[in-house]
Structures are given as C-alpha cells and as structure tokens.
Write a protein that holds these residues in place. Sequence first.
Motif, mmCIF file in Angstrom:
data_model
loop_
_atom_site.group_PDB
_atom_site.id
_atom_site.type_symbol
_atom_site.label_atom_id
_atom_site.label_comp_id
_atom_site.label_asym_id
_atom_site.label_seq_id
_atom_site.Cartn_x
_atom_site.Cartn_y
_atom_site.Cartn_z
ATOM 1 N N ALA A 6 43.419 36.652 49.489
ATOM 2 C CA ALA A 6 42.670 35.438 49.814
ATOM 3 C C ALA A 6 41.458 35.736 50.693
ATOM 4 O O ALA A 6 40.621 34.869 50.905
ATOM 5 N N GLN A 7 41.346 36.974 51.174
ATOM 6 C CA GLN A 7 40.213 37.363 52.011
ATOM 7 C C GLN A 7 39.043 37.808 51.132
ATOM 8 O O GLN A 7 39.248 38.267 50.007
ATOM 9 N N PRO A 8 37.822 37.712 51.653
ATOM 10 C CA PRO A 8 36.666 38.196 50.879
ATOM 11 C C PRO A 8 36.800 39.691 50.592
ATOM 12 O O PRO A 8 37.330 40.443 51.405
ATOM 13 N N LEU A 9 36.316 40.103 49.435
ATOM 14 C CA LEU A 9 36.393 41.502 49.035
ATOM 15 C C LEU A 9 35.217 42.264 49.630
ATOM 16 O O LEU A 9 34.062 41.885 49.446
ATOM 17 N N ASP A 10 35.502 43.331 50.357
ATOM 18 C CA ASP A 10 34.474 44.201 50.928
ATOM 19 C C ASP A 10 34.768 45.616 50.437
ATOM 20 O O ASP A 10 35.472 46.380 51.086
ATOM 21 N N VAL A 11 34.231 45.935 49.259
ATOM 22 C CA VAL A 11 34.486 47.229 48.639
ATOM 23 C C VAL A 11 34.017 48.360 49.554
ATOM 24 O O VAL A 11 34.703 49.379 49.699
ATOM 25 N N ALA A 12 32.880 48.183 50.206
ATOM 26 C CA ALA A 12 32.360 49.228 51.084
ATOM 27 C C ALA A 12 33.329 49.523 52.224
ATOM 28 O O ALA A 12 33.566 50.685 52.567
ATOM 29 N N ALA A 13 33.917 48.486 52.815
ATOM 30 C CA ALA A 13 34.867 48.679 53.921
ATOM 31 C C ALA A 13 36.143 49.360 53.431
ATOM 32 O O ALA A 13 36.666 50.261 54.101
ATOM 33 N N PRO A 37 37.339 46.734 41.085
ATOM 34 C CA PRO A 37 38.012 46.025 42.183
ATOM 35 C C PRO A 37 37.831 44.506 42.142
ATOM 36 O O PRO A 37 38.789 43.762 42.366
ATOM 37 N N TYR A 38 36.635 44.030 41.851
ATOM 38 C CA TYR A 38 36.392 42.586 41.851
ATOM 39 C C TYR A 38 37.240 41.892 40.782
ATOM 40 O O TYR A 38 37.871 40.868 41.048
ATOM 41 N N SER A 39 37.289 42.436 39.591
ATOM 42 C CA SER A 39 38.094 41.839 38.519
ATOM 43 C C SER A 39 39.574 41.859 38.870
ATOM 44 O O SER A 39 40.308 40.904 38.606
ATOM 45 N N TYR A 40 40.019 42.961 39.454
ATOM 46 C CA TYR A 40 41.406 43.071 39.875
ATOM 47 C C TYR A 40 41.744 41.977 40.880
ATOM 48 O O TYR A 40 42.764 41.294 40.765
ATOM 49 N N LEU A 41 40.864 41.788 41.863
ATOM 50 C CA LEU A 41 41.089 40.758 42.875
ATOM 51 C C LEU A 41 41.121 39.371 42.241
ATOM 52 O O LEU A 41 41.982 38.541 42.567
ATOM 53 N N MET A 42 40.212 39.091 41.324
ATOM 54 C CA MET A 42 40.194 37.782 40.668
ATOM 55 C C MET A 42 41.494 37.542 39.904
ATOM 56 O O MET A 42 42.056 36.444 39.935
ATOM 57 N N THR A 43 42.002 38.558 39.245
ATOM 58 C CA THR A 43 43.257 38.421 38.519
ATOM 59 C C THR A 43 44.399 38.113 39.473
ATOM 60 O O THR A 43 45.241 37.250 39.206
ATOM 61 N N GLU A 81 38.753 30.744 32.032
ATOM 62 C CA GLU A 81 38.411 31.954 31.278
ATOM 63 C C GLU A 81 39.630 32.851 31.100
ATOM 64 O O GLU A 81 39.840 33.407 30.025
ATOM 65 N N LEU A 82 40.414 32.987 32.140
ATOM 66 C CA LEU A 82 41.533 33.920 32.107
ATOM 67 C C LEU A 82 42.794 33.328 31.486
ATOM 68 O O LEU A 82 43.511 33.997 30.755
ATOM 69 N N ILE A 83 43.066 32.052 31.736
ATOM 70 C CA ILE A 83 44.313 31.423 31.296
ATOM 71 C C ILE A 83 44.141 30.622 30.007
ATOM 72 O O ILE A 83 45.083 30.429 29.253
ATOM 73 N N GLY A 84 42.929 30.148 29.760
ATOM 74 C CA GLY A 84 42.681 29.410 28.524
ATOM 75 C C GLY A 84 42.681 27.905 28.681
ATOM 76 O O GLY A 84 42.333 27.187 27.752
ATOM 77 N N VAL A 85 43.096 27.426 29.838
ATOM 78 C CA VAL A 85 43.064 25.995 30.137
ATOM 79 C C VAL A 85 42.597 25.816 31.582
ATOM 80 O O VAL A 85 42.793 26.712 32.403
#
Length: 124
Positions: A6-13, A37-43, A81-85
């Motif tokens: 639930a936290q913002p993604l900071d790939v650099a950190a 990483p971003y797609s993984y987090l969204m999933t 987009e991911l679930i279809g509904v």
Amino acid sequence: MDRESAQPLDVAAIARDVGMSAGHFSRRFREAYGEPPYSYLMTRRIERAMALLRRGELSVTEVCFAVGFSSLGTFSTRFAELIGVPPTAYRDQHHEPFEAVAPCVAKRVSKPVRNREALPSRRA
C-alpha cells in the motif's frame, strides 16, 4: 514489496537497499518474477482489493485507498484491465465459494492473470 504494497513504490530506494542500480534491479526483478516491479506491485494491490471487495465490508473508494491507490479512476481502470470487470461489479458478484476455503487458497484461485500470461507458449 508484498508486505508494504500500500506504500508508494520507490524502485531506486529498494535497489539501493540491495546494492544495485535502479535499472539493474528492475532487470533482475523482471527476470525473477516475469514482470517489472511496478506491474508486480499493481498485481499485488489488485489481489488485496479483490479480497477486500469479496468481504463486502468496505466501499470501492475505501478499498481503493486501503490498497495504496491515490486515484479512484486509476484504481477502477487497472482493476477492470486485470480482472475484466469494474470493482463495483466484482464486489456485487456472488463470492460464496471463497467463504468455504482458506484465504491462501482463495488468493491462489483468484489470482489475477495478465493477458500475456494467459497466452500459450509458441516456442518450438
């Protein structure tokens, strides 16, 4: 990333924490998990949202913010987009079969599948 989805993604950190550059970390992450990483987090966020929506105790807006989205529009778009509904339609669906199984099984059975994962392999 899973624990604090639930936290913002900071790939650099994250990359700094493991002693890599952001680019190298992203490439290695994709090799290991099959997505950036971003797609993984969204999933992961959508999986958590699905579980909360199945319980039906929170509104779609409350779920949106609880799983780390800052925009209801973005949440609804990514969810559909991911679930279809849309999330509202998902929440209103019949989810009784999930009540009879352990949460870990429900998570595995209802795991979102991205379009590229659903395609059969065409390698010879």
